[in-house]
Design a protein around this motif. Structure first.
Motif, short mmCIF file in Angstrom:
data_model
loop_
_atom_site.label_atom_id
_atom_site.label_comp_id
_atom_site.label_asym_id
_atom_site.label_seq_id
_atom_site.Cartn_x
_atom_site.Cartn_y
_atom_site.Cartn_z
N LYS A 115 -26.09 54.62 33.94
CA LYS A 115 -25.22 54.30 32.81
C LYS A 115 -25.25 52.83 32.43
CE LYS A 115 -21.16 54.03 35.87
NZ LYS A 115 -19.83 54.59 36.15
N HIS A 116 -25.72 51.95 33.34
CA HIS A 116 -25.79 50.52 33.02
C HIS A 116 -27.21 50.08 32.66
CE1 HIS A 116 -21.69 50.30 34.29
NE2 HIS A 116 -21.97 50.54 35.57
N SER A 117 -28.13 51.02 32.60
CA SER A 117 -29.53 50.69 32.35
C SER A 117 -29.75 50.30 30.90
CB SER A 117 -30.42 51.88 32.70
OG SER A 117 -31.77 51.62 32.36
N THR A 118 -30.69 49.40 30.70
CA THR A 118 -31.11 49.03 29.34
C THR A 118 -32.50 49.57 29.04
OG1 THR A 118 -31.94 46.91 30.18
CG2 THR A 118 -29.69 46.95 29.28
N ASP A 119 -33.00 50.45 29.94
CA ASP A 119 -34.32 51.07 29.75
C ASP A 119 -34.11 52.36 28.95
OD1 ASP A 119 -36.73 52.44 29.87
OD2 ASP A 119 -37.13 51.85 31.95
N LEU A 120 -34.52 52.35 27.68
CA LEU A 120 -34.30 53.50 26.80
C LEU A 120 -34.93 54.77 27.37
CD1 LEU A 120 -33.34 54.80 24.18
CD2 LEU A 120 -35.43 53.99 23.07
N ARG A 145 -28.11 54.45 21.16
CA ARG A 145 -26.83 53.75 20.98
C ARG A 145 -26.27 53.29 22.33
NH1 ARG A 145 -28.99 53.84 17.05
NH2 ARG A 145 -28.42 54.78 15.05
N GLN A 146 -26.50 54.05 23.38
CA GLN A 146 -26.02 53.67 24.70
C GLN A 146 -26.70 52.39 25.16
OE1 GLN A 146 -23.68 54.59 26.78
NE2 GLN A 146 -24.37 53.18 28.39
N HIS A 157 -26.52 46.40 25.84
CA HIS A 157 -27.00 45.07 25.46
C HIS A 157 -25.87 44.22 24.88
CE1 HIS A 157 -31.25 45.10 26.33
NE2 HIS A 157 -31.45 46.25 25.66
N GLN A 158 -24.89 44.88 24.22
CA GLN A 158 -23.77 44.15 23.62
C GLN A 158 -22.74 43.71 24.66
OE1 GLN A 158 -22.30 46.96 20.78
NE2 GLN A 158 -24.13 46.83 19.46
N GLY A 159 -22.95 44.08 25.91
CA GLY A 159 -22.05 43.65 26.97
C GLY A 159 -21.04 44.69 27.40
N GLY A 166 -4.75 65.15 29.88
CA GLY A 166 -5.92 65.10 29.01
C GLY A 166 -7.14 64.65 29.78
N ARG A 167 -8.26 64.82 29.15
CA ARG A 167 -9.52 64.39 29.74
C ARG A 167 -10.16 63.39 28.80
NH1 ARG A 167 -14.60 68.35 30.92
NH2 ARG A 167 -14.73 68.16 28.66
N ILE A 168 -10.21 62.15 29.23
CA ILE A 168 -10.77 61.10 28.38
C ILE A 168 -12.28 61.09 28.58
CG2 ILE A 168 -10.79 58.63 27.90
CD1 ILE A 168 -7.92 58.51 28.90
N ASP A 169 -13.00 61.25 27.48
CA ASP A 169 -14.45 61.38 27.57
C ASP A 169 -15.11 60.12 28.13
OD1 ASP A 169 -14.20 63.89 26.49
OD2 ASP A 169 -14.75 63.30 24.45
N ARG A 170 -14.61 58.98 27.67
CA ARG A 170 -15.34 57.75 28.03
C ARG A 170 -14.40 56.55 27.92
NH1 ARG A 170 -21.20 56.15 26.32
NH2 ARG A 170 -21.19 53.87 26.46
N ILE A 171 -14.48 55.67 28.92
CA ILE A 171 -13.75 54.40 28.89
C ILE A 171 -14.76 53.28 29.09
CG2 ILE A 171 -11.93 53.00 29.93
CD1 ILE A 171 -10.70 55.62 30.98
N ASP A 172 -14.82 52.38 28.11
CA ASP A 172 -15.74 51.23 28.17
C ASP A 172 -14.96 49.96 28.43
OD1 ASP A 172 -17.73 52.99 27.62
OD2 ASP A 172 -18.34 52.12 25.69
N TYR A 173 -15.62 49.03 29.13
CA TYR A 173 -15.00 47.74 29.43
C TYR A 173 -15.99 46.63 29.13
CZ TYR A 173 -12.91 43.89 32.08
OH TYR A 173 -12.39 42.66 32.45
N HIS A 174 -15.47 45.57 28.48
CA HIS A 174 -16.30 44.40 28.18
C HIS A 174 -15.78 43.24 29.02
CE1 HIS A 174 -18.73 41.52 26.07
NE2 HIS A 174 -19.15 42.45 25.17
N PRO A 175 -16.47 42.88 30.11
CA PRO A 175 -15.96 41.86 31.03
C PRO A 175 -15.90 40.46 30.43
CG PRO A 175 -18.18 42.50 31.64
CD PRO A 175 -17.76 43.44 30.54
#
Length: 953
Positions: free
Chosen positions: A721-726, A770-771, A776-778, A807-816
């Motif tokens: 999930k943290h990879s930048t290799d398409l 898009r992932q 890449h956007q952090g 509920g079930r949250i599909d996705r939570i993103d964090y920008h450190p």
């Protein structure tokens, strides 16, 4: 009694129905002593109904005159020939004739058949040969009944169309082989035997023969009657002055009736439109006649069999029971329907056919008993008989194609449905075992069918009583008879056939059989056109005096076109017209009351012009009559029925929610359901009613979305999930989604499902792009598919009391880098999350899913200002531009109003406020039946709304 040697029909007039006149003639011709002795007389009538009616008439006539009746032999015209001669060999039945023709055709060199069929079928499969054999058999029968051989036709064509001769000479040669094939198994063709008897002049009369009302005899029967002419009397329902319209056999002379003007009173013609209107017109006529006639004095004539159902239904509504003289098709009986379903299933073992088969009431009862008795401890679905729900659920969620394929591993109902399939296969084992080698002998297959039917109906028959037991027994006896005809075919004529082909042959035989129930005086008779001329009722209503029903026409016959039929004088359209013109004349002259309903459309909606018989008048009258029948119809007067009421609306209420324990927790998606319609919210979330449709053949929107959601869930939990290799991200998503597709829909999904899986994979390729861009956007994918419940302290305080959220949250993103959080919901569409939640035009919330996620942040361990957390969609649309993270621009003021709206929902649920919202109905409303809403109105409403939006834009 003997008549003169030359046939001279006796004309009895047509002021009254013919059968009573014929009974009176017999009373005079055969004077009664102490007993009315007709035992040496053979009565010949054209149909089964006339045969039955005439027997009853003779008994009544004798009783009225104080005599006992020693009755005659009463037969139909089809049964007369074999009464006049003794066949030298047993007569082959229709199936044996077809198989003999099939053998002859298959044995002929392929290139020799080209005059008959341009491209002869290959040696296998056998089905095309059987179809060709059936066509040749019917052609042979039609010609032979008119005393023609194939060679006779070739000779007739020699002078004018010699190019057609090779076909008929080939058929003549094949016919010789056909006769030899039958002879080799000790059988003979019925028409060959009849022609031999007539040519050899060996026909013998069984005594006096009286032919009544048979105006359309074929040449074969005429020739045999001619042989016994001194013993034959022919009775015709017409006055002596009309004798030039009939030949010496009492048959109609075509040209005489073609030139004749038919006497039809315009008041007898009743115009109508479609099937429903014709049924209503019939009901009105019967209602008007009830003051003059008893029900058993009224007959309704049916020219189109498809009209029996609508007329019967309308009469029942009016409180009148009907009896269809044509009988019920055997194919509609429960055992025959079961057999048809079995045939459909064994052809390809499809789940569609399987689902229909196990729904048959009789098989369902047997399977329920078996599965219940063998249910494992704790298997509530099998024990309670809910296995059908399990089957429907598996079909609607996993879309399997064939029962022979392994069931999808992800199917929750896999074990129970597997046991159901095994139970059906065990029941069908005799049939499946007989077909194990690909082809099977007729006798073996018939034994297997007897076995599987007996296993269902031996017990079932004992559980029924009275008329239902009798009807079941009647149907089973008729099916047994059809099976026995198949199994009794001589071994030399038997072919090794695929099981499916034999099954189709059996079903085809069953489809031609009708089950006849006794009539009663309190029922009105529905009678077919060909039986009406000899009907004895006082009042007659004919429904559907239209083309193409009356007169029937033969068009586009590949072997016997109209011109050739006319030259050979065999069953051409002129002869059919003459027969029907006479029949109509006899009906109208002999009834004290008659009506002819002329519709504009048949039961299937096809246009039906007025019958050509109605044009048998002067050109001016024909034009005026046609215009009147086709002009706008006057309003029909209402007819009182069992449903007649003064009420303006139905008393059927919409079910009201009963007392219940208010829930203390709701999913965040349920709030939107309540906002849209509180009543539908109740049905879905409180009453737990869910639609279950096993007819769908492709993934529903939520199923398609779940495939993508679950692939992304797995990626977010165990993938790179943290990879930048398409390539790495894409490969992971595609592998996961493909595995899920196989688990849920099997190794061989249907074509629509395969296309949808491919579509999902294509969208996931865009998601991978898009992932990687978001990484890449952090942004970091911090959590995926996080389940939050009240135990996690996810609550909403309403009026001082907590109300749980889940509920079930599909996705939570964090920008450190800037300590930002984003709560994101995957959506397989391109909609704006703001517009899906808030309606600006009315300043109201229509969904609360995203705003309510704010109240779950602390349960997730996210220490952030809940109004500053980004909320939005990860749109996964069809186009590349529609795949993106889409953040909703909610303000603190809107968040505050969302909390107020959520609190109102909680209060409504607690207080039991579940009022239906009439604006919530759509074209895809799961609860339309319960809410009594129609889809047509909503379709127009949607179109109007779309038009309004376009105007405003």
């Amino acid at each position: 009694m003997a008549s003169e040697s030359t046939l001279k029909p006796v004309f009895l007039g047509w002021k009254r129905p013919l059968l009573p006149l014929a009974a009176e003639w017999l009373w005079r011709a055969y004077p009664a002593q102490d007993q009315w002795d007709l035992s040496q007389v053979t009565i010949v009538l054209p149909g089964r109904r006339a045969k039955r009616q005439f027997g009853d008439l003779l008994t009544q006539f004798a009783n009225q005159h104080g005599r006992t009746l020693d009755g005659p032999l009463i037969i139909t015209t089809g049964g007369l020939p074999e009464r006049l001669y003794k066949p030298t060999d047993p007569i082959a039945n229709e199936m044996e004739q077809t198989l003999a023709w099939c053998q002859v055709l298959r044995a002929a060199p392929s290139d020799s058949l080209t005059p008959l069929v341009a491209t002869p079928p290959p040696a296998t499969p056998i089905a095309p040969w059987l179809e060709l054999a059936g066509a040749v058999r019917r052609l042979h029968e039609e010609l032979a009944s008119e005393h023609y051989s194939f060679g006779d036709v070739a000779a007739e064509l020699a002078g004018e169309t010699p190019q057609e001769m090779p076909r008929w000479l080939l058929l003549d040669k094949l016919a010789t082989s056909y006769d030899q094939t039958l002879a080799s198994v000790g059988l003979s063709d019925p028409y060959a035997q009849r022609r031999r008897a007539a040519d050899a002049k060996i026909c013998q009369s069984p005594g006096d023969v009286v032919v009544i009302g048979a105006v359309d005899l074929n040449k074969s029967i005429r020739a045999m009657i001619e042989e016994i002419a001194p013993s034959v009397t022919i009775l015709v329902g017409a006055p002596p002055e009309e004798s030039d319209l009939f030949d010496e056999w009492g048959c109609v002379v075509s040209q005489g009736w073609i030139d004749r003007t038919l006497e039809i009173d315009e008041q007898q013609l009743v115009p109508a439109t479609d099937a429903e209107d014709q049924a209503i017109a019939t009901s009105r006529i019967v209602s008007d006649w009830r003051s003059q006639f008893e029900l058993d004095q009224i007959t309704i004539g049916i020219t189109d069999e498809a009209m029996i159902a609508p007329i019967s239904q309308q009469l029942v509504v009016d409180g009148i029971d009907a009896h269809a003289e044509l009988g019920e098709p055997l194919i509609r009986s429960a055992p025959a329907r079961l057999l048809s379903l079995v045939v459909d299933y064994i052809q390809n073992r499809s789940f569609r056919a399987f689902s229909s088969l196990v729904r048959h009431a009789d098989l369902h009862a047997m399977l329920s008993a078996e599965l219940s008795s063998n249910a494992a401890e704790g298997d509530a679905s099998a024990a309670s008989g809910n296995w059908l729900i399990a089957l429907d659920r598996l079909r609607s969620e996993h879309f399997p194609l064939r029962t022979s394929d392994p069931l999808p591993t992800a199917a929750a109902d896999r074990e129970l449905v597997g046991r159901l399939i095994a139970a059906v296969d065990q029941w069908l084992q005799p049939l499946l075992a007989s077909d194990a080698g690909g082809e099977v002998r007729l006798a073996d297959w018939c034994d297997a069918v007897h076995t599987i039917l007996a296993s269902v109906y031996d017990t079932r028959r004992k559980s029924l009583r009275g008329v239902w037991q009798k009807r079941l027994g009647q149907a089973l006896a008729a099916i047994d008879s059809a099976i026995d005809r198949l199994s009794s075919v001589p071994q030399q004529l038997e072919l090794a056939l695929p099981s499916g082909t034999i099954a189709e042959m059996l079903v085809a035989q069953i489809a031609e059989v009708r089950l006849h129930q006794p009539s009663a005086a309190d029922k009105i008779e529905l009678v077919g056109w060909l039986d009406l001329a000899l009907d004895t009722s006082d009042a007659l209503c004919v429904v559907g005096l239209n083309e193409p029903f009356v007169p029937e026409s033969v068009v586009a016959d590949p072997f016997l076109p109209g011109g050739l039929r006319h030259r050979l004088k065999i069953a051409d359209n002129d002869q059919r017209y003459a027969r029907d013109a006479y029949a109509l004349s006899l009906m109208l002259h002999s009834r004290s009351a008659s009506r002819l309903i002329v519709g504009r459309a048949s039961a299937d909606g096809s246009p039906t012009p007025p019958s050509r018989l109605l044009a048998a008048c002067s050109p001016q009258t024909a034009a005026t009559r046609t215009l009147r029948l086709l002009e706008e119809l006057p309003p029909r007067p209402s007819v009182a029925s069992i449903w007649t009421t003064d009420q303006s609306s139905s008393d059927l209420p919409i079910p009201v929610p009963t007392a219940y324990d208010p829930p203390t927790i709701l999913s965040v998606t349920a709030f939107g359901d309540y906002l849209r319609c509180p009543y539908r919210f109740y049905l879905r979330h409180i009453a737990k009613l869910r639609p279950l449709d096993d007819t769908v053949v492709e993934l529903a929107a939520n199923q398609f979305g779940n495939l993508i959601h679950d692939a992304l869930e797995e990626f977010g939990k165990t993938g790179p999930k943290h990879s930048t290799d398409l390539h790495e991200v894409e490969a992971c998503l595609l592998d996961v989604a493909s595995d899920l597709g196989r688990q849920r829909y099997g190794e061989h999904p249907s074509a629509p499902v395969r296309l949808q899986i491919t579509s999902a994979l294509n969208r996931l390729k865009l998601v991978a792009q898009r992932q990687v861009e978001r990484t890449h956007q952090g942004w970091q994918l911090w959590a995926a598919e996080r389940q939050v419940d009240v135990q996690d302290n996810a609550v909403l305080m309403v009026d001082g009391s907590p109300f749980g959220l889940k509920g079930r949250i599909d996705r939570i993103d964090y920008h450190p880098d800037n300590d930002r959080w984003a709560v994101i919901d995957y959506k397989t569409h391109a909609h704006d999350p703001f517009k899906k939640h808030y309606k600006k035009t009315t300043d109201e919330w229509i969904d609360l899913q995203l705003p309510l996620y704010r109240h779950m942040l602390s349960a997730l361990g996210i220490e952030a200002d809940r109004d500053s957390v980004q909320l939005g969609y990860f749109n996964i649309g069809e186009r590349q531009a529609d795949v993106r993270v889409n953040i909703a621009e909610f303000t603190p003021q809107l968040y505050a109003s969302a909390d107020i709206a959520a609190a109102d929902v909680v209060r409504g649920v607690r207080e039991g406020r579940f009022v239906a919202n009439p604006d919530a109905a759509t074209n895809f409303d799961d609860y339309a039946v319960i809410c009594q809403t129609g889809s047509i109105e909503h379709l127009f409403a949607d179109q109007e709304e779309d038009a309004l939006e376009e105007t405003q834009a």
